[in-house]
Design an enzyme around this catalytic site. Sequence first.
Site, PDB file in Angstrom:
ATOM      1  N   HIS A 123      14.222 -17.601   4.355  1.00  0.00           N
ATOM      2  CA  HIS A 123      13.055 -18.124   3.636  1.00  0.00           C
ATOM      3  C   HIS A 123      12.055 -16.974   3.490  1.00  0.00           C
ATOM      4  O   HIS A 123      12.034 -16.062   4.324  1.00  0.00           O
ATOM      5  CB  HIS A 123      12.462 -19.254   4.488  1.00  0.00           C
ATOM      6  CG  HIS A 123      11.339 -20.012   3.875  1.00  0.00           C
ATOM      7  ND1 HIS A 123      10.039 -19.555   3.895  1.00  0.00           N
ATOM      8  CD2 HIS A 123      11.305 -21.202   3.242  1.00  0.00           C
ATOM      9  CE1 HIS A 123       9.258 -20.446   3.304  1.00  0.00           C
ATOM     10  NE2 HIS A 123       9.998 -21.454   2.890  1.00  0.00           N
ATOM     11  N   ASP A 199      14.146 -18.325  13.258  1.00  0.00           N
ATOM     12  CA  ASP A 199      13.359 -19.265  12.461  1.00  0.00           C
ATOM     13  C   ASP A 199      14.032 -20.643  12.582  1.00  0.00           C
ATOM     14  O   ASP A 199      15.096 -20.873  12.019  1.00  0.00           O
ATOM     15  CB  ASP A 199      13.350 -18.767  11.008  1.00  0.00           C
ATOM     16  CG  ASP A 199      12.745 -19.766  10.042  1.00  0.00           C
ATOM     17  OD1 ASP A 199      12.455 -20.902  10.452  1.00  0.00           O
ATOM     18  OD2 ASP A 199      12.581 -19.401   8.862  1.00  0.00           O
ATOM     19  N   GLN A 202      14.209 -25.437  10.152  1.00  0.00           N
ATOM     20  CA  GLN A 202      15.130 -26.481   9.679  1.00  0.00           C
ATOM     21  C   GLN A 202      16.097 -26.955  10.758  1.00  0.00           C
ATOM     22  O   GLN A 202      16.957 -27.795  10.483  1.00  0.00           O
ATOM     23  CB  GLN A 202      15.942 -25.976   8.471  1.00  0.00           C
ATOM     24  CG  GLN A 202      15.119 -25.582   7.257  1.00  0.00           C
ATOM     25  CD  GLN A 202      14.454 -26.776   6.573  1.00  0.00           C
ATOM     26  OE1 GLN A 202      14.704 -27.942   6.888  1.00  0.00           O
ATOM     27  NE2 GLN A 202      13.578 -26.491   5.623  1.00  0.00           N
ATOM     28  N   LYS A 225       7.656 -30.748   9.625  1.00  0.00           N
ATOM     29  CA  LYS A 225       9.041 -31.048   9.238  1.00  0.00           C
ATOM     30  C   LYS A 225       9.731 -31.929  10.271  1.00  0.00           C
ATOM     31  O   LYS A 225      10.893 -32.259  10.147  1.00  0.00           O
ATOM     32  CB  LYS A 225       9.838 -29.747   9.077  1.00  0.00           C
ATOM     33  CG  LYS A 225       9.391 -28.894   7.885  1.00  0.00           C
ATOM     34  CD  LYS A 225      10.346 -27.738   7.670  1.00  0.00           C
ATOM     35  CE  LYS A 225       9.751 -26.600   6.880  1.00  0.00           C
ATOM     36  NZ  LYS A 225       9.632 -26.857   5.458  1.00  0.00           N
ATOM     37  N   CYS A 369      11.634 -21.058  -2.030  1.00  0.00           N
ATOM     38  CA  CYS A 369      11.067 -19.957  -1.245  1.00  0.00           C
ATOM     39  C   CYS A 369      12.161 -19.090  -0.626  1.00  0.00           C
ATOM     40  O   CYS A 369      11.997 -18.586   0.502  1.00  0.00           O
ATOM     41  CB  CYS A 369      10.117 -20.460  -0.148  1.00  0.00           C
ATOM     42  SG  CYS A 369       8.715 -21.313  -0.807  1.00  0.00           S
TER      43      CYS A 369
END
Length: 417
Positions: A123, A199, A202, A225, A369
């Site tokens: 991202h 990261d 998600q 999220k 993104c």
Amino acid sequence: MEFNVDEIRKDFPILHTKNMGKDLIYLDSAATSQKPIQVINAIMEYYKTYNANIHRGLYDISVKATEGYTNSKEKVAKFINAQSYREILYCKNTTEAINLVALTWAEQNLKEGDGILLTQMEHHSNIVPWQILSKKKRLVLEYAKVENGVINMDDYKKKLENAPKLVSFTHVSNVLGSINNVKEMTKLAHTEGAMVHIDGAQSVPHMKVNVKDIGCDFFSFSSHKMLGPAGIGVLYGKDEILEELEPIIGGGDMIRSVDFEKCTWNELPWKFEAGTSNIEGGIGLGKAIEYIEGIGIDNIRKHEIELVRHAIGKLEKVEGVAVYGPELGKDKIEGRAGVISFNIHGAHPHDVATIFNSEGIAIRAGHHCAMPLVNKVLNEPAVARMSFYLYTKKEEIDKAVDTIEKVKKVLRIKKHR
Ligand code: 7TS
């Protein structure tokens, strides 16, 4: 507890509203999740009954607010198996968390010529901070290749041989849905002496994450999220690493003592949190974790695997649809998270999303993104994307897949050969 999607949906007021006069079908949870009433109420209760600043009041409501905020850090620490809440820094979101690693550890430890290894599926928030820093410090950025929807591990290993000082990669791709073997990737990077940042924007909302087991040095994610409010995110960092770092934002709360000439820092994690914190955010995130734990993160993952299996099975039968991500096939479904990017031959994804909207269905279209991935690796200007969460129903996916036929009709797309 038995996983019952209809029962779960009762907790989400927005899922009972309309979009374009039709029942809202929300298939954009990778962008942000919806919020259960328990989280909304926790924030409301804070403002209605114990709104006060934290870490300074000697009166009851301030003590209660401080406890609510600190307890939420303890919940986060337990949720991802950090050693203690000292390792949990709150910031605005994943983006800010990654920037914090760049502006603290990387700024304080890297020098001209040092390397940073990323992957082609990142991202923008895991690309741009490193580009900014690289420009400033003349660092060397490399990207491990992505092929067939997954990281090419041979290329990753080859680029590790260049001895980067930092490796930063996503746990789950927000475009491809691929779940990376982060434990193996971390081990390999550590063998070459690199620091590792992951990261987890998600992954944390959707599957069990154990930072100790993974072994990474830093790990970032966002509350919004994972059923929590926006404006609060988490940077996990190993205690001994954070302890050594100099803070970058100075002010109230992050100090132990201040004199006219100098000051000393507060203990972790407060050293990194100057000024009044996002108190409602912390309290809301704590409640969101409580909610997820009540349902069971493994149950959520199982539900999403079934949704992906269902969606892929349906999409495979539709003519003229390209699905991106790891290779398909029933045995491969478990390597995917609940994110499915697709294109309809002959239709621009923005038109697809607009027609979906007319049916009450919210999906995202664009580069998500991740422009280098979409434009250079997938070779597409844009893709459409459906993404799922614990409240998504198979019937909603069916409606979305049926809408593909409507797209073809509205755009007069001829039979695809
Ligand atoms: N990393 C990944 C893998 C993401 O998917 C996102 C947001 C971020 C970082 C940034 O998170 P933020 O909370 O700081 O904004 N992804 C998306 C998306 O896929 N659609 O909208 C936001």
